[in-house]
Each structure stands twice: as C-alpha cells, then as structure tokens.
Enzyme design. Structure first.
Site, mmCIF file in Angstrom:
data_model
loop_
_atom_site.group_PDB
_atom_site.id
_atom_site.type_symbol
_atom_site.label_atom_id
_atom_site.label_comp_id
_atom_site.label_asym_id
_atom_site.label_seq_id
_atom_site.Cartn_x
_atom_site.Cartn_y
_atom_site.Cartn_z
ATOM 1 C CD GLU A 38 -6.511 16.873 1.502
ATOM 2 O OE1 GLU A 38 -6.550 15.745 1.741
ATOM 3 O OE2 GLU A 38 -5.909 18.451 0.823
ATOM 4 C CD GLU A 93 -6.468 20.346 -2.149
ATOM 5 O OE1 GLU A 93 -6.088 20.890 -1.068
ATOM 6 O OE2 GLU A 93 -7.381 20.077 -2.967
HETATM 7 C C1 LIG Z 1 -13.944 24.993 1.289
HETATM 8 C C2 LIG Z 1 -12.588 25.306 2.125
HETATM 9 C C3 LIG Z 1 -11.616 25.040 1.213
HETATM 10 C C4 LIG Z 1 -10.577 24.595 1.790
HETATM 11 C C5 LIG Z 1 -9.529 23.601 1.840
HETATM 12 C C6 LIG Z 1 -8.682 23.567 2.371
HETATM 13 C C7 LIG Z 1 -7.538 22.452 1.628
HETATM 14 C C8 LIG Z 1 -6.478 22.571 2.350
HETATM 15 C C9 LIG Z 1 -6.569 21.259 2.692
HETATM 16 C C10 LIG Z 1 -5.448 20.224 3.572
HETATM 17 O O1 LIG Z 1 -4.203 21.238 4.505
HETATM 18 S S1 LIG Z 1 -6.092 19.460 5.014
HETATM 19 C C11 LIG Z 1 -4.358 19.339 5.674
HETATM 20 C C12 LIG Z 1 -4.148 18.452 5.438
HETATM 21 N N1 LIG Z 1 -2.882 17.842 6.106
HETATM 22 C C13 LIG Z 1 -2.262 16.752 7.033
HETATM 23 O O2 LIG Z 1 -3.249 16.027 7.779
HETATM 24 C C14 LIG Z 1 -1.369 16.839 7.964
HETATM 25 C C15 LIG Z 1 -1.079 16.891 9.959
HETATM 26 N N2 LIG Z 1 -0.136 15.859 10.172
HETATM 27 C C16 LIG Z 1 1.198 15.015 10.133
HETATM 28 O O3 LIG Z 1 0.184 14.436 10.048
HETATM 29 C C17 LIG Z 1 1.340 15.353 10.598
HETATM 30 O O4 LIG Z 1 1.775 16.103 11.613
HETATM 31 C C18 LIG Z 1 3.283 15.627 10.218
HETATM 32 C C19 LIG Z 1 3.266 16.371 9.218
HETATM 33 C C20 LIG Z 1 3.678 14.122 8.961
HETATM 34 C C21 LIG Z 1 4.589 15.266 10.495
HETATM 35 O O5 LIG Z 1 4.472 14.264 11.684
HETATM 36 P P1 LIG Z 1 5.768 14.578 13.202
HETATM 37 O O6 LIG Z 1 5.278 13.147 13.371
HETATM 38 O O7 LIG Z 1 7.234 14.453 12.339
HETATM 39 O O8 LIG Z 1 4.980 15.843 13.882
HETATM 40 P P2 LIG Z 1 3.447 15.438 14.680
HETATM 41 O O9 LIG Z 1 3.405 15.102 16.216
HETATM 42 O O10 LIG Z 1 2.601 14.311 14.272
HETATM 43 O O11 LIG Z 1 3.233 16.833 14.664
HETATM 44 C C22 LIG Z 1 3.984 18.141 15.577
HETATM 45 C C23 LIG Z 1 2.947 18.688 15.715
HETATM 46 O O12 LIG Z 1 2.567 19.997 14.872
HETATM 47 C C24 LIG Z 1 1.375 20.042 14.711
HETATM 48 N N3 LIG Z 1 0.699 19.622 13.277
HETATM 49 C C25 LIG Z 1 1.145 18.737 12.172
HETATM 50 N N4 LIG Z 1 0.256 18.993 11.447
HETATM 51 C C26 LIG Z 1 -0.603 20.450 11.568
HETATM 52 C C27 LIG Z 1 -1.470 20.785 10.719
HETATM 53 N N5 LIG Z 1 -1.972 21.265 9.645
HETATM 54 N N6 LIG Z 1 -2.350 21.693 11.188
HETATM 55 C C28 LIG Z 1 -1.936 21.862 12.581
HETATM 56 N N7 LIG Z 1 -1.322 21.359 13.621
HETATM 57 C C29 LIG Z 1 -0.314 20.410 12.784
HETATM 58 C C30 LIG Z 1 0.830 18.835 15.615
HETATM 59 O O13 LIG Z 1 -0.587 18.671 15.905
HETATM 60 C C31 LIG Z 1 2.279 19.104 16.367
HETATM 61 O O14 LIG Z 1 1.049 19.187 17.672
HETATM 62 P P3 LIG Z 1 2.358 19.245 19.090
HETATM 63 O O15 LIG Z 1 1.497 18.509 19.452
HETATM 64 O O16 LIG Z 1 3.524 19.287 19.030
HETATM 65 O O17 LIG Z 1 1.239 20.726 19.786
#
Ligand SMILES: CCCCCCC/C=C/C(=O)SCCNC(=O)CCNC(=O)[C@H](O)C(C)(C)COP(=O)(O)OP(=O)(O)OC[C@H]1O[C@@H](n2cnc3c(N)ncnc32)[C@H](O)[C@@H]1OP(=O)(O)O
Length: 663
Positions: A67, A47
């Site tokens: 999302e 975004e």
């Molecule tokens: C009115 C309010 C307005 C608010 C507006 C808000 C606008 C924004 C919204 C968003 O951005 S929503 C989030 C969108 N993002 C996602 O959905 C991405 C989620 N993550 C993934 O799909 C995957 O993690 C990845 C990025 C594709 C990487 O995959 P990979 O297999 O390489 O690693 P993982 O094992 O999945 O992740 C590693 C580690 O990182 C943690 N993690 C990943 N993404 C997030 C995140 N977005 N937030 C917090 N933590 C995240 C994941 O849990 C792993 O942690 P550990 O298990 O190792 O502790």
C-alpha cells in the site's frame, strides 16, 4: 491470486462488502478458517489472510503489503495484525517498503504456517480437518500482544529518521511507521482507530492520487505506439540470443553487465587495449558484486571480449556505446553494417544525437533504433527506445522486448535532439543558470529542488555527471565560445539568452566531483560530499558585475516555478510534436531516469495537479519578464488544453490528437 483492492476504485465508490468488518467476522468465527494462498496475496488480499486462523501458501506464492507504494497504508487491519504476528522490526520492513516476499521468507517470518508444492486448497482442507478440534483463542491475531524488542522506542526513532531521509517528502512511509507504532503501544482497538485516522488522511491525499496514477502509467508505457499507427499488440519482436556492445566506457560496461546478468551471450568490443583491460576488470567486479548480492553465480562466462569489430558478425543485436561524437558513431555504424548479418538490429546508446543520421549509414536503416540507457546502466531502470523515421515496428518491438528482459522500464519515443528526457532537461538547466546570474546560489537552488523531492538538486547532479559532458556538446554546437568581437563570454546567442557560466567553470578545469571542484567544492577529486565554495560565490559576484547584472532576492517559489514549469512546457511541446505518445511516457521517463519524486506523479501529472491554468499564467508572467528566453513562452498545446477547460490527464490524448491533426 489476489492483487488486493482494485486501485481504480480508490478515486470513487468502492464496490463489495466493507473489508474491515468482514475480516473481523472471519477472525471471530467459531470454526477454523484456513487461508489457501496461491499466486499473489497483496494488500487487502493479505489482510484478509491475516484475519484467518491459519495460512497455507504454495511455495511459488508471494505476499506483501504494498500500500505504501500507492500512497496508503495497510488500512484493513494489516498495520495492526502484522506486527502482532511477525514482530515489530519485520513488520516495519514489510510495511514501509511494500516489498513482496516469497512463501519461503513468509514461512521464516511466521507469516504463514505451512508451505506446499501441491494443490494449496487440498492441503488447506486437510489442514483444517486436522485442526478442527483445536481451540481458536490462540489463533486470533488481533488478541496477540505486540512483541517488541526492549529498545523499541529507539528502533522507532531510527526507522522514522531513515524513512524521513529516504521518503523525500512522501507522507505514506511516515504514516506507516506511525501506524505500526500504534500497534506496538496501544491496545488493538485503539490501534485500529489510529490506523483509520491515518488512512483517512492518506486516502484523499494528492500523493496517493499521484502514486496510483503512476502505477497505471508504468503499465501504460508498455502499450507503445508509433505515429505510423504501429503498436505493441500488432508488432511482434524477434528473439535475441546473442548481443554485442561496442565501446566499453562507463555506459558500455553497464550495458554489458545488464545483458550478461539477464542471461544473454555478449560480445564486448573495445578497440583500445588499455581500456579493454580496465573494462574487463571493472565488468567482472560488477558481475561478482551483483551475483553476491543476489546469491547466484556471476555470469562471467556470458561475455566474450574482443578488440575487433569483426567479432560481432554473428550477433542478433548490437548496442553501440562509443563516445558521444556523431562522426565517430557514423563510422561505427558503417562498419557494423558491413560486418553484421543483414538481419542484425543496430542500436545506439546515444543520449540525444540524431538516430536518422546513423540509420542512413547502414544497408538496413529500418533495423536501426536508439537504446538510450541511463548511468549506471546496470542499475538504472529506464530505457528510452528511440525510433527514427525509418525504424521499423519490428526493431522497436525487439528493443522494447530486450529492455523488458533485462529488467528495464522501456519507453518508446520519437527522434529529436535529446529525445524526451534530455530535451526537457535543457530548459530546466538553463533556468537554473539564469537564476544564478540573477542572484541565487547553487546551494539555494538545490535546496529548493531537493525539498520538492528530487534526490539531488540540479547543481549537485551536474557535478556528479561531470560538467565537461555538456560543455563538449555546447562546443560542438558552436555555443561555448567567447564573443569574437569583444572576447567576452556572450550572454546572447542567436537572439536568445545564453548563460556561459557552465563553460567558464569548465575553462577553469572545474568539471565537478571528478576534479574536486565544480558548482561545489569537494575534499578531494572523486569525493561525494559537496560543500559550498566561497570561490564560486566571488566568481558569481564578479561575473554579475562584469555583465552589469544586479542580484535580486530570489525566493523558493520562483526557483521552483521557473525550473519546473519551463521543463513542463517543453513536455507539452514534446507531446505536440508527437515525440512522446502521451503524458504517461514523459512521467515514467522522469521518475525512473531523472529522480523526479514519484509521489508527485511525474512532471506532466504535477502540472495537472497544480492546475494547467496556473502553469500557463506563471509561464506568461516569466516570459514577459524574460522575453529572450523562448523556453518560457507557453506552447500551443498548453494553451489549447487550458482553452478546453483543463481536462483530466487521462483525456489529454484526445486534445493532443486534435492539435496534431491541425498541424
Ligand atoms: C478507508 C478505506 C479502507 C480501504 C481498505 C483497502 C484495503 C486494501 C488495499 C489494497 O489492496 S491496495 C492494493 C494493493 N495491491 C497492489 O498494490 C498490487 C498492485 N499490482 C501489482 O503489483 C502487480 O500488478 C502484480 C499483482 C504483482 C502483477 O504483476 P504483473 O507484472 O504480473 O502484471 P501487471 O501488468 O502489473 O498487471 C496486470 C494487469 O492488472 C492490473 N492490476 C494489477 N493489480 C491491480 C489492482 N490492484 N487494481 C487494479 N488493477 C490492477 C494492471 O494494471 C494490469 O492491467 P493492464 O495494464 O493489463 O490493463
């Protein structure tokens, strides 16, 4: 890399500057802003890039608005800018599925302006210098008209219908369509207002909480541990280069395909000549269709077929997938132990038999684990890796690693009848049968479960998997027999209630879809369209009359509570017994293996949402009404959790540890 907002923050205070005004400020800037996208730009990350005037992506980058998978919509202008940039149909696809797209696909959509194999920031800087003098008015996406196909109303109607059908009660995909419709029909500012309203509803919803919990649960199951204290981070897997599959029935075929598609050399053994020929053809077909879908060459040359178990002598790991019969499996394990190199891991695809008994047949019981795949094994994401009392951390680590390599979500669980998934299924199926005895119909029970969000109700699912499977198991357990004194099917076994309804259908040759008759009727054997069967309704009436059962009105709430809470109660027993390390393991197994609706988080998360005290109170109520049904008796751990003030699910492990230490 920008994986979007920190999902952990969604439950509380969000840090950093508010995203929406920041994106507006970037877009309104008088100097060109070029986004350099490397790695991953998801959610808020993309975004932000959409607020920039240009986007340059590395060829290996991936972008997306996932999302919806977290129960949200792209709430920082993404639902309004993306359709303006790439058109309504493509935006609907990306936003309602949340899928990630490659840089090449993003370029095709017009989502990025250029892709590069070089340093993206350097390329972006050069790009910015080149466009520095160009006017920016035409680069601010929020000012674009939303280009719609002429039949846009029809398109939205079709997409909405499809989304409603597939969402199984999830609200976020529907809100995503509504937000994109606002982009297509309203000026930008009004569209943003609609996006904000829709996001506000989703943001605080139980479904968003469930989906966000599930995001972390999926990752938590990779950090497995065993009661011995062995763990994922201290146990190294051994590499597997060559694997074997023994038995090429439905499961063996799927497992062979999964292994070959992931690049493993596979020795596929089937002792029956006819079955081997059929399996070869079926496996080749599956590989060819899969390869066509993915645009790659089929991995036919990865498989060597044979009829002789001796041909597995040099493999690193064997997966036995013969018929679900303990005597047969024991024999196979004895043969494997004699034939294979001493270091070979011997795994069984049993769906619930005792892994320890199989391990005892071998020279190296520490190398034996269960690898319980779900049908169809090349499609279903779940793998239960079952450790017995003798299984070594090395064997568990290797099976978990193999699961990951073939694209499965692997969950390590302890050894008990049915492991986690099928053990919890037993009280669920049992309640469904009792409900029929008491007056419900298969259609009503299924309707309630499908409205809850299951892809299929319990009876449609049983018809699909085949009623004879459970019947054979019950016969082997000495359950599916008439009472020797009366010759009548008995409704009481070993002091507990038993429903012989499933056995009676099987005695009539009604095995489900494959015979064209089961809990439903089908046009012909193999047909998938289930229709209510008047024969079955009369059969149930006669059955009730024969057993002096008076049918009473069963409502929606009773079906849901008895089926789900009895299953959840078993889940608590599983935690108490240490068969699953935590509630996340159970929830991941149920979502990936049993079509539990993800927006309810999984059975254990659902229990927490309903309120543990309510689950306890309802179980007590039903147990009082049915004291001969032990699965309705609330288990110790559930009582203990309620007595501890029903802590949040993330804290259950502490209570479980205490309860287990007192055992
Ligand atoms: C009115 C309010 C307005 C608010 C507006 C808000 C606008 C924004 C919204 C968003 O951005 S929503 C989030 C969108 N993002 C996602 O959905 C991405 C989620 N993550 C993934 O799909 C995957 O993690 C990845 C990025 C594709 C990487 O995959 P990979 O297999 O390489 O690693 P993982 O094992 O999945 O992740 C590693 C580690 O990182 C943690 N993690 C990943 N993404 C997030 C995140 N977005 N937030 C917090 N933590 C995240 C994941 O849990 C792993 O942690 P550990 O298990 O190792 O502790």
């Amino acid at each position: 890399m920008h994986s979007g907002a920190d999902i952990k923050e969604f439950g509380g205070q969000m840090s950093g500057p508010p995203l929406i005004p920041m994106i507006h400020a970037i877009e309104a800037a008088s100097k060109p802003v070029v986004a350099a996208i490397e790695g991953i730009a998801l959610g808020g990350g993309l975004e932000l890039a959409l607020g920039c005037h240009y986007r340059i992506a590395h060829s290996k980058a991936r972008v997306g608005l996932p999302e919806v998978t977290l129960g949200l919509l792209p709430g920082a202008g993404g639902s309004q800018r993306l359709p303006r940039l790439i058109g309504v149909p493509a935006a609907l696809d990306l936003i309602t599925t949340g899928r990630h797209v490659t840089a090449a696909e993003a370029l095709k959509f017009g989502l990025v302006d250029q892709i590069t194999d070089h340093n993206t920031v350097n390329v972006a800087v050069k790009f910015a210098q080149r466009v520095a003098d160009q006017p920016l008015d035409a680069r601010r996406i929020s000012t674009y008209p939303c280009l719609c196909p002429s039949d846009v109303a029809v398109l939205f109607e079709e997409v909405m219908q499809r989304v409603r059908r597939t969402a199984r009660g999830a609200i976020a995909p529907i809100a995503c369509v509504q937000a994109v419709r606002a982009a297509a029909t309203l000026p930008y500012n009004q569209g943003m207002e609609r996006e904000r309203e829709l996001m506000a509803t989703l943001f605080t919803s139980g479904q968003a909480r469930a989906l966000q919990y599930f995001f972390f649960a999926q990752r938590a199951v990779g950090r497995w541990s065993m009661p011995s204290g062995a763990r994922w981070d201290t146990s190294k897997p051994r590499p597997v280069h060559k694997a074997a599959v023994i038995g090429l029935g439905t499961m063996g075929r799927g497992i062979t395909v999964a292994l070959a598609q992931a690049g493993f050399s596979v020795v596929a053994v089937e002792t029956q000549e006819k079955q081997l020929m059929e399996a070869k053809q079926a496996i080749s077909g599956m590989l060819e269709r899969g390869a066509k879908r993915r645009g790659v060459a089929p991995a036919l040359d990865k498989i060597n077929y044979g009829r002789n178990i001796q041909s597995v002598a040099d493999v690193d790991l064997v997966i036995e997938a013969v018929f679900e019969d303990m005597a047969l499996k024991k024999k196979v394990f004895q043969q494997l132990s004699a034939v294979c190199k001493p270091s070979t891991f011997l795994c069984s695809n049993t769906s619930g038999l005792d892994i320890d008994q199989l391990a005892c047949q071998t020279r190296n019981p520490e190398l034996v684990v269960g690898m319980h795949f779900f049908a169809p094994a090349h499609v279903m994401k779940l793998l239960e890796v079952v450790y017995g009392p003798k299984s070594s951390p090395l064997a568990v680590a290797t099976a978990m690693q193999l699961g990951k390599k073939i694209g499965k979500v692997s969950v390590a669980v302890g050894n008990c009848r049915g492991f986690v998934g099928n053990r919890m299924l037993k009280p669920y199926l049992e309640q469904a049968l009792f409900l029929l005895e008491e007056g419900a119909t298969p259609e009503f029970v299924d309707q309630v479960l499908e409205e809850f969000g299951f892809a299929m109700g319990v009876f449609r699912m049983s018809d699909l998997s085949g009623l004879d499977v459970g019947w054979k198991v019950r016969m082997a357990d000495g359950l599916a027999m008439p009472d020797p004194t009366t010759g009548q099917p008995t409704r009481l076994r070993q002091g507990r209630r038993y429903s012989p309804l499933g056995d009676l259908l099987c005695e009539q040759g009604r095995f489900g879809q494959k015979t064209g008759r089961g809990w439903y009727q089908y046009d012909k054997p193999g047909s998938q369209v289930a229709k209510p069967d008047p024969w079955l309704h009369s059969f149930l009436d006669e059955y009730r009359a024969r057993h002096a059962l008076v049918a009473h009105r069963i409502d929606h709430q009773e079906v849901l509570e008895r089926c789900l809470y009895s299953m959840i109660n078993e889940g608590f027993r599983i935690l108490e017994d240490g068969i699953a390390a935590g509630p996340e393991d159970i929830d991941v197994i149920y979502v990936f293996g049993y079509s539990w609706p993800r927006h309810h988080g999984g059975p254990m998360f659902y229990a927490a949402t309903v309120g543990l005290n309510k689950v306890l109170e309802r179980l007590e109520h039903y147990y009082q009404a049915h004291p001969d049904v032990p699965s309705l008796q609330p288990c110790h751990l559930l009582r203990k959790l309620v007595a501890s003030g029903s802590p949040p699910i993330q804290k259950w492990r502490e209570v479980i540890k205490k309860v287990r230490s007192q055992l």
